[in-house]
Design a protein around this motif. Structure first.
Motif, PDB file in Angstrom:
ATOM      1  N   ASN A 126     -33.391   9.756  39.613  1.00  0.00           N
ATOM      2  CA  ASN A 126     -32.813   8.878  40.624  1.00  0.00           C
ATOM      3  C   ASN A 126     -33.241   7.450  40.307  1.00  0.00           C
ATOM      4  OD1 ASN A 126     -33.367   7.307  43.340  1.00  0.00           O
ATOM      5  ND2 ASN A 126     -31.721   8.765  43.767  1.00  0.00           N
ATOM      6  N   PRO A 127     -32.315   6.483  40.331  1.00  0.00           N
ATOM      7  CA  PRO A 127     -32.674   5.118  39.914  1.00  0.00           C
ATOM      8  C   PRO A 127     -33.679   4.437  40.824  1.00  0.00           C
ATOM      9  CG  PRO A 127     -30.468   5.177  40.865  1.00  0.00           C
ATOM     10  CD  PRO A 127     -30.899   6.593  40.722  1.00  0.00           C
ATOM     11  N   THR A 128     -33.825   4.923  42.051  1.00  0.00           N
ATOM     12  CA  THR A 128     -34.773   4.309  42.989  1.00  0.00           C
ATOM     13  C   THR A 128     -36.128   4.990  42.946  1.00  0.00           C
ATOM     14  OG1 THR A 128     -32.976   3.658  44.481  1.00  0.00           O
ATOM     15  CG2 THR A 128     -35.210   3.753  45.415  1.00  0.00           C
ATOM     16  N   TRP A 129     -36.139   6.334  43.033  1.00  0.00           N
ATOM     17  CA  TRP A 129     -37.393   7.054  43.245  1.00  0.00           C
ATOM     18  C   TRP A 129     -38.066   7.511  41.960  1.00  0.00           C
ATOM     19  CZ3 TRP A 129     -38.275   5.594  47.811  1.00  0.00           C
ATOM     20  CH2 TRP A 129     -37.269   5.513  48.759  1.00  0.00           C
ATOM     21  N   THR A 130     -37.315   7.934  40.967  1.00  0.00           N
ATOM     22  CA  THR A 130     -37.945   8.439  39.740  1.00  0.00           C
ATOM     23  C   THR A 130     -38.827   7.394  39.055  1.00  0.00           C
ATOM     24  OG1 THR A 130     -36.084   9.971  39.425  1.00  0.00           O
ATOM     25  CG2 THR A 130     -37.529   9.584  37.533  1.00  0.00           C
ATOM     26  N   PRO A 131     -38.388   6.137  38.886  1.00  0.00           N
ATOM     27  CA  PRO A 131     -39.288   5.141  38.277  1.00  0.00           C
ATOM     28  C   PRO A 131     -40.583   4.963  39.063  1.00  0.00           C
ATOM     29  CG  PRO A 131     -37.026   4.343  38.237  1.00  0.00           C
ATOM     30  CD  PRO A 131     -37.021   5.577  39.085  1.00  0.00           C
ATOM     31  N   LYS A 132     -40.520   5.079  40.382  1.00  0.00           N
ATOM     32  CA  LYS A 132     -41.732   4.939  41.187  1.00  0.00           C
ATOM     33  C   LYS A 132     -42.667   6.122  40.956  1.00  0.00           C
ATOM     34  CE  LYS A 132     -39.571   2.114  44.781  1.00  0.00           C
ATOM     35  NZ  LYS A 132     -39.248   1.954  46.210  1.00  0.00           N
ATOM     36  N   VAL A 133     -42.096   7.302  40.820  1.00  0.00           N
ATOM     37  CA  VAL A 133     -42.915   8.478  40.510  1.00  0.00           C
ATOM     38  C   VAL A 133     -43.575   8.307  39.144  1.00  0.00           C
ATOM     39  CG1 VAL A 133     -42.850  10.947  39.984  1.00  0.00           C
ATOM     40  CG2 VAL A 133     -41.602  10.059  41.971  1.00  0.00           C
ATOM     41  N   LEU A 134     -42.803   7.827  38.166  1.00  0.00           N
ATOM     42  CA  LEU A 134     -43.347   7.631  36.821  1.00  0.00           C
ATOM     43  C   LEU A 134     -44.476   6.609  36.822  1.00  0.00           C
ATOM     44  CD1 LEU A 134     -40.086   7.643  34.657  1.00  0.00           C
ATOM     45  CD2 LEU A 134     -41.758   9.478  34.942  1.00  0.00           C
ATOM     46  N   ASP A 135     -44.340   5.569  37.603  1.00  0.00           N
ATOM     47  CA  ASP A 135     -45.403   4.556  37.683  1.00  0.00           C
ATOM     48  C   ASP A 135     -46.690   5.172  38.223  1.00  0.00           C
ATOM     49  OD1 ASP A 135     -43.732   2.604  36.702  1.00  0.00           O
ATOM     50  OD2 ASP A 135     -43.224   1.773  38.670  1.00  0.00           O
ATOM     51  N   ILE A 136     -46.574   6.031  39.221  1.00  0.00           N
ATOM     52  CA  ILE A 136     -47.763   6.677  39.804  1.00  0.00           C
ATOM     53  C   ILE A 136     -48.406   7.615  38.781  1.00  0.00           C
ATOM     54  CG2 ILE A 136     -48.545   8.287  41.589  1.00  0.00           C
ATOM     55  CD1 ILE A 136     -46.297   7.134  43.389  1.00  0.00           C
ATOM     56  N   LEU A 137     -47.586   8.399  38.109  1.00  0.00           N
ATOM     57  CA  LEU A 137     -48.138   9.332  37.115  1.00  0.00           C
ATOM     58  C   LEU A 137     -48.825   8.588  35.983  1.00  0.00           C
ATOM     59  CD1 LEU A 137     -45.301  12.025  36.812  1.00  0.00           C
ATOM     60  CD2 LEU A 137     -47.308  12.020  38.297  1.00  0.00           C
ATOM     61  N   GLU A 138     -48.224   7.473  35.562  1.00  0.00           N
ATOM     62  CA  GLU A 138     -48.836   6.691  34.486  1.00  0.00           C
ATOM     63  C   GLU A 138     -50.146   6.064  34.952  1.00  0.00           C
ATOM     64  OE1 GLU A 138     -47.311   3.606  31.084  1.00  0.00           O
ATOM     65  OE2 GLU A 138     -46.544   3.326  33.118  1.00  0.00           O
ATOM     66  N   GLU A 139     -50.165   5.588  36.176  1.00  0.00           N
ATOM     67  CA  GLU A 139     -51.382   4.966  36.704  1.00  0.00           C
ATOM     68  C   GLU A 139     -52.534   5.951  36.750  1.00  0.00           C
ATOM     69  OE1 GLU A 139     -52.984   2.878  40.862  1.00  0.00           O
ATOM     70  OE2 GLU A 139     -50.851   3.375  40.600  1.00  0.00           O
TER      71      GLU A 139
END
Length: 749
Positions: free
Chosen positions: A108-121
């Motif tokens: 999803n263009p809104t939520w998936t990037p935010k999830v990826l940022d959390i996982l990377e952090e």
């Protein structure tokens, strides 16, 4: 009756248009095919867009409560990872204090990037079960996801429940998602999670064959141990609580990165990761779990570790590099989806503008036609002193043996004094002799037959003007019949010295067939209602060839009928405007013409009209900068004709395609009601036009069918003409086959 035959000399050289005609004729069929292909391509783009949005197909279970008698007990009671290595169903459990963090329904263009940022952090890997249609729409997100070290699995292409689908549908859902992954990230995967699945004990007799089939194809099916139920949006604390395994057990935990509003998931995920790390848990992917099972001798990561279990290769072991046809087909799919993602919204905006313009035109036509009718039918309305002097009627004729006698018979009953000049344009069917015999039998001494070698209709009309004895010339087609009062009505506007030409009211005589009835509706609504509007705006674009009157002086001033275009009637009308003459519409002057009787002839006629109109508009493009009263056509008429007779109709077929698209993919009832509403507006306009022309309303019963069939053909004709114009083609005058079935009119209706 007299006969004039010009002296015969050397046969004339072919005109530039005729020399190009042979070459153009060979190109017409490919252009028709190209027009159809363009419409088909746009249709396919919209079908692809609708399919990608998963608006079609079963999206929910259709059966519940099925038994699980065919499912092995060790599967029902086993771990969340199901494999069929060696053909035997085997389950794998997640080791203690290990979390396989999984996400469904993205990207999803809104939520998936935010999830990826959390996982990377937090340096935590995730396993994302992606929907193929979403992958094809957002390929960059999937590439980022894979590059970050996360793992992907298949969640079908349209999020359909595979338990109740055919084997072909199951295969298609999997293969299409693999192509999307190949195009987006250059990989394929062996992981699969079925939509609407949960724990292994929920497998039933309907879903088990799907897992068996996919297992035999090398896929690993992934279920869950623990569900955060974040899709219910129960609150951050409940999401964290429900996602936490009991008694330090390992688990395949489900979150969602798409499928709805996921702000609570985004807020809960960091808290959950921190909580589980604090409890000594490590995070891995599904492949990481399977690798750990195979390497039980390696110690588990303890508290204080980075929180990531397994090497990078092991964490993405399900991935395989896409190569060959799979890679190229995947890239083609992504490219096609990119076109659809851009084209459909752009077309939607464009068609909204077109729709508003069309409805605005209908409204303007109704208002101006009503005003025109009231103005011209006032008791005190007058053009000036009645015109009673004789006029010349010019009848160009080429192979009109079926119709010429009826034409002369109708003119014999004219209530206005006339001379008749029949210009035989090199007919080979005895038209001249039939005209002479008809005139003699009717006792008409006012008929002259002028014979010329075949040179085309414009040359025949110009020849007639040269032979005319009077200052007003009436031009008509050789297949047309006039009512007794037609000529008298037609010439009355010449009492106004500013009037240089008058357009009459052409009616379809052979209206008792389906094609004739469709054209009858078009003539009454599309042509004559338009002419009322253009007349009031003083920018009449066309004087119909079937019935028009001109000051001889005005015709000679603009150089006569031009051979530059195939629409000599539109050409001379615009030329008269630019020369400062006024062109008006006289609805009471009626002519009855024989419309084409077959679709092939209709196509030929309308193709010539459309293409000729484009030629005439291009020829007179300089009118856009004309100054003073003579520039009114360029300021008002030219934009209206271009917008409403070329641009809008070219895009009109897409309105119908979008209607079907909406019925199939969006909301059938709403789309149908919208289509019926537009049809209602058109019926209202048509009914008003029929009322003004005093026509019988029964023909309007054919209008819905006309909108579904006839109108589509007219659109294709116009598209064909546009392609011809853009590719520089030329074509010759196309003679229609006449039957002579339009006789002396007995009245309207």
């Amino acid at each position: 009756m007299t006969t004039t035959t010009p002296s015969r000399g050397r046969r004339r050289a072919p005109t530039r248009m005729e020399r190009a005609a042979g070459k153009a004729a060979a190109l017409q069929k490919p252009r028709v095919i190209l027009a159809l292909l363009l419409l088909l391509a746009l249709t396919c783009v919209m079908l692809l867009d609708g399919y990608l949005r998963a608006e079609v197909g079963g999206d929910q279970r259709v059966r519940t409560g099925a038994s699980a008698s065919d499912v092995p007990d060790e599967v029902l009671d086993g771990g969340p990872i199901l494999t069929f290595r060696g053909g035997q169903a085997t389950t794998v459990s997640v080791p203690d204090k290990t979390i396989a963090l999984t996400f469904d329904d993205g990207p999803n263009p809104t939520w998936t990037p935010k999830v990826l940022d959390i996982l990377e952090e937090y340096d935590v890997p995730g396993t994302f079960f992606v929907v193929g249609s979403m992958v094809s729409r957002y390929p960059d997100i999937v590439k980022d996801l894979v590059d970050q070290g996360n793992e992907v699995g298949i969640h079908t292409f349209t999020h359909v429940d595979l338990s109740y689908q055919s084997d072909a549908r199951v295969t298609r859902e999997i293969e299409q998602t693999q192509l999307a992954l190949a195009g987006a990230a250059g990989i394929t995967t062996t992981l699969f999670r079925a939509p609407y699945s949960s724990e292994t004990d929920a497998i039933d007799n309907y879903s088990w064959p799907v897992y068996e089939k996919l297992g035999q194809d090398g896929y690993t099916s992934v279920f869950i141990d623990t569900d955060s139920d974040d899709w219910k949006r129960p609150g951050v604390s409940n999401i964290v609580k429900w996602a936490t395994p009991e008694d330090d057990e390992g688990a395949s935990v489900l979150f969602h990165d798409a499928g709805g509003e996921r702000s609570q998931t985004i807020e809960a995920l960091p808290k959950y990761i921190e909580k589980m790390k604090a409890k000594g848990y490590t995070f891995t992917t599904v492949s990481g779990v399977m690798a750990e099972q195979q390497q039980q001798q390696q110690p588990a990561a303890g508290p204080g570790s980075a929180g990531r279990a397994g090497s990078g290769d092991a964490l993405q072991a399900a991935h395989h590099e896409a190569t060959g046809a799979t890679l190229y087909e995947g890239k083609a799919l992504i490219a096609a989806v990119a076109v659809a993602e851009w084209a459909v919204p752009a077309l939607s905006v464009g068609l909204t503008v077109v729709g508003v313009a069309v409805l605005g035109r209908f409204g303007m036509m109704l208002l101006l036609a009503r005003r025109h009718h009231r103005q011209r039918n006032r008791r005190r309305f007058s053009w000036g002193q009645p015109v009673t002097r004789p006029v010349s009627v010019i009848v160009p004729a080429y192979n009109e043996k079926e119709c010429i006698a009826n034409t002369l018979g109708s003119l014999a009953r004219s209530t206005h004094p006339i001379e008749i000049i029949v210009v035989d344009d090199g007919s080979t069917d005895g038209t001249s002799e039939i005209a002479r015999e008809a005139a003699a039998s009717l006792g008409m001494s006012n008929v002259r037959v002028v014979h010329q070698e075949n040179a085309g209709k414009p040359a025949a009309l110009n020849n007639g003007v040269r032979h005319a004895s009077h200052d007003i010339v009436v031009m008509m087609d050789g297949d047309t019949v006039f009512e007794p009062d037609t000529v008298r009505q037609l010439v009355q506007p010449f009492a106004d010295p500013e009037v240089g030409a008058v357009a009459g009211n052409a009616k379809v005589g052979n209206r008792n067939t389906i094609i004739g009835a469709w054209q009858h509706i078009e003539y009454v609504m599309g042509f004559n209602l338009d002419r009322r509007m253009y007349d009031l705006l003083r920018c009449m674009p066309t004087i119909p060839g079937a019935i028009g009157a001109f000051r001889r002086e005005a015709v000679l001033q603009v150089g006569g009928m031009s051979e530059d275009t195939l629409a000599e009637d539109t050409d001379i009308t615009i030329a008269l405007h630019r020369a400062g003459w006024r062109v008006v519409y006289q609805e009471h002057a009626r002519a009855w013409t024989e419309a084409p009787g077959s679709l092939k002839q209709l196509w030929s006629q309308r193709y010539r009209w459309s293409y000729g109109t484009m030629q005439a508009l291009w020829k007179h493009r300089g009118s856009l900068t004309d100054k003073g009263p003579s520039g009114r056509f360029g300021r008002v008429g030219m934009p209206l004709v271009v917008v409403f007779q070329i641009v809008t109709p070219v895009f009109a077929p897409l309105i119908d395609v979008f209607t079907v698209y909406s019925m199939v993919f969006v909301d059938f009832t709403a789309a149908l009601l919208a289509w019926l509403a537009v049809l209602g507006v058109q019926l209202l306009c048509a009914a008003y036009a029929f009322r003004l022309d005093r026509e019988k309303y029964r023909y309007l019963l054919m209008m819905p069918l006309q909108q579904l069939a006839y109108r589509q053909m007219m659109y294709l004709v116009l598209i064909h003409s546009c392609i011809t114009a853009l590719t520089g083609g030329r074509l010759r005058w196309q003679k229609l086959k006449r039957t002579g079935e339009v006789g002396t009119p007995a009245g309207t209706g």
